[in-house]
Design a protein around this motif. Sequence first.
Motif, PDB file in Angstrom:
ATOM      1  N   GLU A 149       0.835  -1.203   0.000  1.00  0.00           N
ATOM      2  CA  GLU A 149       0.000   0.000   0.000  1.00  0.00           C
ATOM      3  C   GLU A 149       0.875   1.261   0.000  1.00  0.00           C
ATOM      4  OE1 GLU A 149      -3.059   0.508  -0.660  1.00  0.00           O
ATOM      5  OE2 GLU A 149      -3.220   2.611  -0.055  1.00  0.00           O
ATOM      6  N   LEU A 150       1.953   1.233   0.762  1.00  0.00           N
ATOM      7  CA  LEU A 150       2.868   2.387   0.793  1.00  0.00           C
ATOM      8  C   LEU A 150       3.389   2.698  -0.618  1.00  0.00           C
ATOM      9  CD1 LEU A 150       4.447   4.481   2.472  1.00  0.00           C
ATOM     10  CD2 LEU A 150       6.143   2.712   2.977  1.00  0.00           C
ATOM     11  N   ALA A 151       3.661   1.632  -1.376  1.00  0.00           N
ATOM     12  CA  ALA A 151       4.181   1.811  -2.736  1.00  0.00           C
ATOM     13  C   ALA A 151       3.167   2.523  -3.643  1.00  0.00           C
ATOM     14  CB  ALA A 151       4.560   0.448  -3.320  1.00  0.00           C
ATOM     15  N   LYS A 152       1.889   2.465  -3.265  1.00  0.00           N
ATOM     16  CA  LYS A 152       0.857   3.101  -4.103  1.00  0.00           C
ATOM     17  C   LYS A 152       0.624   4.571  -3.757  1.00  0.00           C
ATOM     18  CE  LYS A 152      -1.798  -1.154  -4.667  1.00  0.00           C
ATOM     19  NZ  LYS A 152      -2.631  -1.933  -3.716  1.00  0.00           N
ATOM     20  N   ILE A 153       1.236   5.040  -2.671  1.00  0.00           N
ATOM     21  CA  ILE A 153       0.961   6.409  -2.209  1.00  0.00           C
ATOM     22  C   ILE A 153       1.316   7.478  -3.265  1.00  0.00           C
ATOM     23  CG2 ILE A 153       1.601   8.149  -0.456  1.00  0.00           C
ATOM     24  CD1 ILE A 153      -0.483   6.096   0.586  1.00  0.00           C
ATOM     25  N   PRO A 154       2.482   7.390  -3.931  1.00  0.00           N
ATOM     26  CA  PRO A 154       2.774   8.447  -4.928  1.00  0.00           C
ATOM     27  C   PRO A 154       1.672   8.585  -5.983  1.00  0.00           C
ATOM     28  CG  PRO A 154       4.739   7.129  -4.494  1.00  0.00           C
ATOM     29  CD  PRO A 154       3.618   6.448  -3.778  1.00  0.00           C
ATOM     30  N   GLN A 155       1.161   7.442  -6.454  1.00  0.00           N
ATOM     31  CA  GLN A 155       0.093   7.475  -7.456  1.00  0.00           C
ATOM     32  C   GLN A 155      -1.185   8.098  -6.881  1.00  0.00           C
ATOM     33  OE1 GLN A 155      -0.065   7.066 -10.621  1.00  0.00           O
ATOM     34  NE2 GLN A 155      -2.299   7.380 -10.610  1.00  0.00           N
ATOM     35  N   LYS A 156      -1.459   7.819  -5.617  1.00  0.00           N
ATOM     36  CA  LYS A 156      -2.670   8.373  -4.993  1.00  0.00           C
ATOM     37  C   LYS A 156      -2.533   9.887  -4.769  1.00  0.00           C
ATOM     38  CE  LYS A 156      -4.369   4.045  -3.174  1.00  0.00           C
ATOM     39  NZ  LYS A 156      -5.011   3.291  -2.090  1.00  0.00           N
ATOM     40  N   ILE A 157      -1.320  10.340  -4.466  1.00  0.00           N
ATOM     41  CA  ILE A 157      -1.099  11.797  -4.353  1.00  0.00           C
ATOM     42  C   ILE A 157      -1.316  12.435  -5.724  1.00  0.00           C
ATOM     43  CG2 ILE A 157       0.574  13.629  -3.834  1.00  0.00           C
ATOM     44  CD1 ILE A 157       1.877  11.765  -1.794  1.00  0.00           C
ATOM     45  N   GLU A 158      -0.804  11.764  -6.747  1.00  0.00           N
ATOM     46  CA  GLU A 158      -0.975  12.249  -8.124  1.00  0.00           C
ATOM     47  C   GLU A 158      -2.472  12.422  -8.444  1.00  0.00           C
ATOM     48  OE1 GLU A 158       1.941  12.663 -10.324  1.00  0.00           O
ATOM     49  OE2 GLU A 158       0.336  13.921 -11.147  1.00  0.00           O
ATOM     50  N   GLU A 159      -3.272  11.459  -8.033  1.00  0.00           N
ATOM     51  CA  GLU A 159      -4.725  11.553  -8.272  1.00  0.00           C
ATOM     52  C   GLU A 159      -5.316  12.808  -7.630  1.00  0.00           C
ATOM     53  OE1 GLU A 159      -7.134   8.056  -7.147  1.00  0.00           O
ATOM     54  OE2 GLU A 159      -5.451   6.842  -7.884  1.00  0.00           O
ATOM     55  N   ILE A 160      -4.879  13.112  -6.409  1.00  0.00           N
ATOM     56  CA  ILE A 160      -5.397  14.308  -5.725  1.00  0.00           C
ATOM     57  C   ILE A 160      -4.997  15.556  -6.518  1.00  0.00           C
ATOM     58  CG2 ILE A 160      -5.348  15.701  -3.601  1.00  0.00           C
ATOM     59  CD1 ILE A 160      -4.653  13.096  -2.077  1.00  0.00           C
ATOM     60  N   LEU A 161      -3.735  15.549  -6.988  1.00  0.00           N
ATOM     61  CA  LEU A 161      -3.210  16.741  -7.666  1.00  0.00           C
ATOM     62  C   LEU A 161      -3.808  16.934  -9.059  1.00  0.00           C
ATOM     63  CD1 LEU A 161       0.517  16.407  -6.552  1.00  0.00           C
ATOM     64  CD2 LEU A 161      -1.168  18.076  -5.728  1.00  0.00           C
ATOM     65  N   GLN A 162      -4.358  15.853  -9.614  1.00  0.00           N
ATOM     66  CA  GLN A 162      -4.943  15.981 -10.954  1.00  0.00           C
ATOM     67  C   GLN A 162      -6.270  16.717 -10.951  1.00  0.00           C
ATOM     68  OE1 GLN A 162      -4.752  12.032 -12.543  1.00  0.00           O
ATOM     69  NE2 GLN A 162      -2.591  12.319 -13.083  1.00  0.00           N
ATOM     70  N   ASN A 163      -6.906  16.775  -9.784  1.00  0.00           N
ATOM     71  CA  ASN A 163      -8.173  17.504  -9.751  1.00  0.00           C
ATOM     72  C   ASN A 163      -8.245  18.421  -8.535  1.00  0.00           C
ATOM     73  OD1 ASN A 163     -10.650  18.511 -10.061  1.00  0.00           O
ATOM     74  ND2 ASN A 163     -11.726  16.542 -10.108  1.00  0.00           N
TER      75      ASN A 163
END
Length: 366
Positions: free
Chosen positions: A194-208
Motif C-alpha cells: 500500500e505504501l508503494a501506491k501512495i505516490p500514485q494516490k497523491i498524483e490523483e489528488i493533484l490531478q483535480n
Amino acid sequence: EKGGYDHFMLKEIFEQPKAISDCLRGRIDPDKGTVTLGGIDSIMDKLVNANRIIIAACGTSWHSGLVGEYLFEYLAKVPVEVEYASEFRYKEQLIGEGDVMIVISQSGETADTLAALRAAKERGALVIGVVNVVGSTIARETDAGVYIHAGPEIGVASTKAFTAQVTVLTMMAIKLGLSKNAITIKEAKKLISELAKIPQKIEEILQNTSEIERISNLFSYAPNFLYLGRSYSFPVALEGALKLKEISYIHAEGYPAAEMKHGPIALIDEMMPVVVIAATHHTNDKMISNIEEVRARKGRIIAITTPKNDEVGDLAEFSSIIPETMDVFSPLLSVIPLQLLSYYIAVNRGCNVDQPRNLAKSVTVE
Ligand code: F6R
C-alpha cells in the motif's frame, strides 16, 4: 527554475509524487515485505532494544514527528514522546543510555534541533537523524540517519519535506515493527504494497484541484479557521493550520477533535470555517458527532474525507475527497488538500507565498 509554476511552493506541492517515489526507491520490497535503510543498519540493535524513543524537532518537522509517534507506537509497540526541540533543551533532560532520540529537520541546520541532539548525545542516548539536506550539520552530528531525498525545498512553507519525512518515519516504524515481531511478514507485505501506491494516490489528488480551489475562493477572507482531526489526522490538523497561518496570515488553530468541547467550541458561529480531517476509518463515527456539533452552531464544515466515509461527505457543507488508503498512511494524502487550500487562499490575498513576512527557510538563531 519554477518549472512553469507561479511559485516554488506550488511546484513543490506538485513534486510530491516524485519526492515520495525517490524517498521509497530501493528501500522497500512489497513482495518480500522488507524495508532496507542502510543508514540505520549498524544501530538497528540499539533501536530494537530502546526503552523509548524521543522525537525532537520544530515546526512542520515536529508535526511529522507527531505522526511518527502514532506510527511507532502502533506498528512497533514502542513508547514515543515528541518534544519541541526548544523545550527539550531547557527542561530536565531525563534521557540517557538505552534511549533513542530521532531528530527531524528539513534543513539540517535548525539551531534548537541541533542543541537538542547535542544534549541527548552528551547524556549517552543514540541519536538518529531524519534530514533532507545532505551533509548538513544535523546530518553530520547524528550517530546514524536516513535522508528523506525530497530534493531542494525552496518555498519557505514546508510541503514535500513533510510528506517525505512521514514516509521515512513510516518505513522506520515498519522495519522496527518487523525486528521486534510487533508485525508479521504478512502484515508488512500488505503495508508495504500500500505504501508503494501512495505516490500514485497523491498524483490523483493533484490531478483535480478544482473543488479545493472553489473552497479557497469562498473562504479567502475568513479571519479565522479551525482545523480538527483525531488520531493520525490530529497532526495533520496542526500542519494544515500552520500552513494557513504562515503564508496567508489568517489566524488558524489545529485541535484534536475531541478537545473542541473543552474550549474552542465557544468560537464556533456562522463566521467560522472548520476544516475537519476525517480520513481515518477507525475514528469515523466520532468525527461524525464532531461535525454535528459544529453544524448545530452554524459553523461552516470543510471536510477532507474518503469515498467510504460518505456520511461525512453528506453532512459537510464542502468536501474534498481523497483516495482510500490504510489509516496509517492517511496523513500522506490528507495533508495535500490542506497545502493547496493554504496556497490558493494566500494567492487570493496577494501574499508573498514563497517568502512570507518574518519567516526564514532555515532558523539558525535560538
Ligand atoms: C513550516 C516551516 C517551519 C520548519 C521549521 C523546522 O512550513 O517551514 O516550521 O518546519 O522551522 O525546520 P527544519 O525542518 O529545517 O528543521
